[in-house]
Every structure is written in structure tokens, then in C-alpha cells.
Write an enzyme that holds these catalytic residues in place. Sequence first.
Site, PDB file in Angstrom:
ATOM      1  N   ASP A 332       0.856  -1.183   0.000  1.00 17.12           N
ATOM      2  CA  ASP A 332       0.000   0.000   0.000  1.00 17.12           C
ATOM      3  C   ASP A 332       0.900   1.243   0.000  1.00 17.12           C
ATOM      4  O   ASP A 332       2.105   1.160   0.245  1.00 17.12           O
ATOM      5  CB  ASP A 332      -0.957  -0.020   1.200  1.00 17.12           C
ATOM      6  CG  ASP A 332      -2.277   0.675   0.867  1.00 17.12           C
ATOM      7  OD1 ASP A 332      -2.261   1.623   0.042  1.00 17.12           O
ATOM      8  OD2 ASP A 332      -3.326   0.292   1.422  1.00 17.12           O
ATOM      9  N   TRP A 333       0.297   2.372  -0.247  1.00 13.29           N
ATOM     10  CA  TRP A 333       1.059   3.594  -0.549  1.00 13.29           C
ATOM     11  C   TRP A 333       1.743   4.211   0.687  1.00 13.29           C
ATOM     12  O   TRP A 333       1.086   4.418   1.712  1.00 13.29           O
ATOM     13  CB  TRP A 333       0.131   4.617  -1.201  1.00 13.29           C
ATOM     14  CG  TRP A 333       0.070   4.594  -2.698  1.00 13.29           C
ATOM     15  CD1 TRP A 333       0.010   5.700  -3.517  1.00 13.29           C
ATOM     16  CD2 TRP A 333       0.060   3.464  -3.588  1.00 13.29           C
ATOM     17  NE1 TRP A 333      -0.019   5.290  -4.842  1.00 13.29           N
ATOM     18  CE2 TRP A 333       0.012   3.950  -4.918  1.00 13.29           C
ATOM     19  CE3 TRP A 333       0.128   2.081  -3.416  1.00 13.29           C
ATOM     20  CZ2 TRP A 333       0.015   3.102  -6.040  1.00 13.29           C
ATOM     21  CZ3 TRP A 333       0.129   1.237  -4.528  1.00 13.29           C
ATOM     22  CH2 TRP A 333       0.067   1.761  -5.814  1.00 13.29           C
TER      23      TRP A 333
END
Length: 631
Positions: A332-333
Site C-alpha cells: 500500500d502507498w
Amino acid sequence: MLYPIIASLGLGIAALANPSPLVARDKAPLYRNTSACVDDRVEDLLSRMTIEEKAGQMFQQMLRIGKNYTVDPGAYDESSPGRWNGTKEMVVDKHMTHFNLLGTLDDARLGAEWFNQVQKLAVENGLGIPITLSTDPRHHFGMTVGAALAPGIFSQWPESLGLAALRDAELVKNFANIVREEYTSVGIRSALHPQADLSTEPRWARIFNTWGENASLTGEMVSAYIKGLQGDEIGTRSVTTVTKHFPGGGAVQDGEDSHFEHGQNATYPGNNLEYHLIPFKAAFKAGARQIMPYYSRPVGTEYESVGFAFNKAIVTGLLKDELGFDGIVVTDWGLVTDTNMGDIPWPARAWGIRDASEVERVFRIIESGCDQFGGEDRPELVVELVKSGRIEEKRVDESVRKLLKEKFLLGLFEHPYADPDEAERIAGNAYFRKLGEETQRRAYTLLSNKNDVLPLKLDRGCKIFTEGFNATKLEKRGYKLAKTPEEADFALLRLAPPFDPRNGTIEGRFGHRGGSLEYFDEEKKRQAAIYAAVPTVVDIYTDRPFAIPEVVDQTQAVLASFGSSDDAFLDVVFGDASPEGKLPFDMVRSNAAAEEQMEDVPFDTRDPLFKFGHGLRYKSACEGSKGRRCT
Ligand SMILES: *[C@@H]1O[C@H](CO)[C@@H](O)[C@H](O)[C@H]1NC(C)=O
Ligand SMILES: *[C@@H]1O[C@H](CO)[C@@H](O)[C@H](O)[C@H]1NC(C)=O
Ligand SMILES: *[C@@H]1O[C@H](CO)[C@@H](O)[C@H](O)[C@H]1NC(C)=O
Ligand SMILES: *[C@@H]1O[C@H](CO)[C@@H](O)[C@H](O)[C@H]1NC(C)=O
Ligand SMILES: *[C@@H]1O[C@H](CO)[C@@H](O)[C@H](O)[C@H]1NC(C)=O
Ligand SMILES: *[C@@H]1O[C@H](CO)[C@@H](O)[C@H](O)[C@H]1NC(C)=O
Ligand SMILES: CC(=O)N[C@H]1CO[C@H](CO)[C@@H](O)[C@@H]1O
């Protein structure tokens, strides 16, 4: 542009005149040979890459469109210099070829032309590895009551919750197929979805992008979605999918979200992690190509209490070894670099290992078995780890091999560019829009309908009090508008769901985040005054299983919608379309009930207001209520 044309022409002539094996090989390397098999092409390309070029593949960063669809020259976030770098730096200097598109696309032709400009930077750089452009969902009717979001060019559908409400896997597959056609027309070849998370904790703010609370239903929906986007096999017309968030993002402690430090814990008081894996298993069967682990860290389980992407027992042990997933794992970012959102500091989501240095975080993520870093542009940290001998180049090759293979399978080396004519013809065409609008209407879920007041039969000339939508549309249908509830014969309200604005925090910037499932007292009072003055029909944008017993008591009818236009709303109210939805989760009765239930367990809310599957139907036209006269 005269110079490069002459230069390449010159080279071509030289090659013809002097076909030495060396020149021939450089002019036609194996990785460019479309007749060779993909694995050989991948190996050939990999063998030509420097460690810097390989490391660049392992990063996927956000990309902005510049003013007037130009290539964005600047770093994204001026308050964090050097972070979220300029497009050209990332593509040319950092050898990055994976990006997710930010911002609304409001012109298909310009969008495709913009993409081609960026693609050209990559194709003409070094070995010419093309860009894979990805995106978060863009096909769901944006809903801020009173002010719908700019809809962009694509056809507009209800949220995934609304598709789940229709319980129709074939429809989901058709929808995804349309998303695929619209995406590919503008150059998007990777979907950062579907969400396979379960809404077992009703307060979680990301439920609107799930398919509800039921693992087997979610599995069916997610499979159909993946098949629609990828096809039966990944190929040159496919959009690859990133199923998220492994091993299920829904079991967040107290419903807080793990984008934020205070929401970093995933808890399993019901010892029910297994249930959350069911939709992922279905996704693997459907051919899911990529998986994203969530930010959360598990607490009170056998697993180490670090974020799922740092967690070797989760990524290698559970995902790969136990469940047999051998595709790409993208984090995820923003797990590595501390950054800012506007003026508010936003720490990297390195939950459980916040004290580790950036390079240590990168080490842990690679060691756990991930292939790509989302929301980061730090290839130099991977290079450092290889040069210092902590990570073997062989390990980098394992990940880059998968990432390159995906590009070959998608046909990006042969067809890197979008076709602006095709984009204009396909993106948001009238037929796709019509299907989306029809589905917005069908997904409506009728929660209550006292005396079959809906579909509403009002004499023209009745005075209607409105809130939350464009009342001109009602006048167009021949009704008069009332200024106050007291002077009205009827009221139609479109309400925002209950939420806690969390002002002044980074969460506040994200819109509806977490907190209360009930309206605050002041809002309850405000609504009650309307309901006491005039018979009312309410439509609530349903992003979570909220608690609205008082609204059900005090109004004539309540509709749950999942992203729909004002026209869709009015068509449903007046019976030009009928609600066909069934709730994809249990609706809770109160905040207290939400607090009592277990984060990881489905269908355990005490005395639900409405059960999973609830959804009334209109009586047929002849049995319907008579027209209401207004004097
Ligand atoms: C391309 O690959 C095919 C299959 O391996 C081979 O027969 C052909 O000679 C190759 N072409 C060139 C130009 O190398
Ligand atoms: C964008 O295009 C418009 C119309 O062509 C022009 O007036 C404007 O100056 C352009 N803006 C920039 C930043 O180039
Ligand atoms: C979950 O959905 C399936 C259909 O996919 C249905 O058969 C089952 O009864 C549902 N479970 C519950 C507890 O409602
Ligand atoms: C998360 O879990 C840890 C370990 O159990 C605990 O110390 C911490 O207080 C929890 N955080 C929150 C916000 O509850
Ligand atoms: C409201 O609806 C009318 C009639 O459909 C339309 O002409 C008008 O542009 C709309 N106004 C807004 C602000 O969307
Ligand atoms: C919080 O923000 C909302 C929406 O931006 C605003 O309506 C509300 O008045 C704010 N509340 C406080 C206490 O500042
Ligand atoms: C446009 C921009 O911000 N470029 C920066 C990209 O990152 C490097 C360091 O990695 C900076 O030197 C550039 O200024």
C-alpha cells in the site's frame, strides 16, 4: 524534432549497409522479438538492465497531469521537497515505469494524448521499458450531497456496495468489462482494485468500496470483477488487477483506519482471520494477478505485530506458501517515506517498526516477499541495499522478472500508446453511460415504506420541500417548491450519511472517516423538526451500515442509495424506476451496538435495525397507492 528523425534514419541506413551480428543484435534484441516466448524476452531484458534500472521497476508512484494536460514538471508536494518527484525525473532519471493516475480526467482525447507524452519519455529512455498506468476506481458516482463530484469522462455506476446489493455476478462482470474498455482507451492498464475486504466492523471508513459483510458473496462479486477486467487470461486487451487488502482490511480495531497512526491495529477478538481469507481465495481462483497487503498490523495473534507488508509470515508464509499465490505483491502507498499532506505531517505507515530507518523499512518489505513499493519513488534505497550486500541482486531479479512479464503479457512493448480517437469514441460513450445510470437506479434499496407511500403519486401542483439535490429538476416535473417544511405538502431529502468530520486532522482531509454511525444530536434535532412538520421521504447515501432508527420511525419511507444522480433519485421516488437492491450488510441499531460487536466477526451486531438481504419492493402499478391531493 528534426534532429532525432535524421539521426535514426542514419542509423537505419548504417545497419543495412553493415549487418554485423553485433549491430543486428542491438537493433533487434531478443526482448523485442514478438515471436520469441515471453519468459525468454523477460530474461533477455533483465540481463541488459543495470541495478538502477531494476530498482526503478520496484516503485510505483502517483502521477499528476500538468496544467492543460501537459507533462507535470514539478514535484507533487512542495512542502516536502524532493518527494513525489517531477514526472520526468521519475521516468528518465529514476527509471520508473509504474504510476497511478491522480485527478479527474475530464477529456478523453486530451487524457490519451497526455498519457502518450509521458509514455514517450519512457519508450525513448534507455531500454525503452513502457509505462504501466494504474488508477483507483473512477466509475462510481461521486457523492457529496448537494455537490456531486466532477464526474469525469467515464460512465458512472453505483459503488461496489450497490453492485453487491443487486447480487448479480453477471452484471458485475459486464460492468468490469466496460471499465476495462474505458480504461484501456485512455492508456490505463492496471486497476488498484477490487477491494476484497469485509465490512465486519461497521465503523470502518472504507466500507463503501467493499462488497459488504458476507465472505462468499464478496468472493463471487470479486471473481466476476477480476474476470471482467482481466478476461479469462491476462492479455493484450486486459487490465491487470490489484486485489486488496490482504489478509482482509476490515478487522480494524474500533473501526479506525490504518492510514492513520491511531488506527494501526487489526484485531481478531473472534479468532476469525480465516473468514477474511475467503474472498481472496476466490480471487486467486479467478486469476488475480496482483495483491496488496494492508497497512494494519495484527495484534493479539500468532503473527508478528508489524504492518502486513513488513510481515514475512503473512506475505511469504500465508499468502505465497499456504495459499499458493505466485503473482505480484505491491505494498500500500507510503510505507517508507515520512511526508506531508498539505501543511500536516503524514508519517510513513511503518506500523510496528516506526523506529526503523528508511533503508531498514525497505529491507523488511523486500525480505517479507513484496515485489513493489506503492506511493514511493526511492529506488536508490534498493540500490544501496544491493551494493552493501544486504540484499542479493538475485532477489531483486525475482521481483523485476514478475513486473516485466506483466508488461509483456499486457502487450505494452508492442502497443505502448493510447489511441486518442479510440479514447474519444469509447470513454463514457452513450451506451455505457445508459447502463451505468440504469444500474444506479436498480441498486436503490428500499428500507422502509409506510403505507406504500412509494412510488410517490402526488398531484401536480403539490408543494414539496427539498434538501440535498437540485430542486429545479422537480419543478421540471411539474411540482412547486416550498420554502419551509411547514408550508409543504411533502418533503424529499437526500441526506449525507452520519459521520465524524474529525476537523483539523489529516483524516478530515479524507472526507467521511470513521467515528459515529449515528447522526449527532444537533442534526437529529434538525431533521426531527422537518419530519414533524411534513410527511417525508429520505434517501441516504449508504457508505456504511449506519444507525438511523429515529429516521425510520419519523419518516414515511427511507431509501438507501450507493452513489446515484439526482435524476436516478427522482425516477425511483416517482416510480419511473424501481429499487431492486438488498442490503449487503446488517444495519446497526446504535453506536453502542457497534462498539459491542467483534471487529472480525460478521453478522454479530445486536438486534440489527435491518438484516443483510433486507430490501422492500414496490407494489405493482395497479395495487399502488392512489394519487395524493394537495389543497
Ligand atoms: C524471433 O524469434 C523467433 C522464435 O524464437 C526466431 O525464430 C526468429 O529468428 C527471431 N527473429 C529475430 C529477428 O531474431
Ligand atoms: C491552458 O489553455 C488555455 C486555453 O487554450 C489557455 O488560455 C491557458 O493559458 C492555458 N494555461 C496554461 C497554464 O498553459
Ligand atoms: C452469504 O451470501 C450467500 C450467497 O453468496 C448466501 O447463500 C448466504 O446465505 C449468505 N450468508 C448469510 C449469513 O447471510
Ligand atoms: C494497538 O495495540 C497495541 C498492542 O496491543 C497497544 O499497545 C496499543 O495501545 C493499541 N493502539 C490503540 C490505538 O488502541
Ligand atoms: C439543475 O437541474 C436543471 C434541470 O435539469 C439543470 O438545467 C441545471 O443545470 C441544474 N443545476 C445544477 C447546479 O446542476
Ligand atoms: C468541522 O468541519 C465541518 C465540515 O468541514 C464543518 O461543517 C463543521 O462546522 C466543523 N466543525 C467544527 C467543530 O469545527
Ligand atoms: C522536481 C523535483 O522536485 N525534483 C527533485 C527530485 O528528487 C531529487 C532527489 O532525489 C531532487 O534533487 C530533485 O530536485
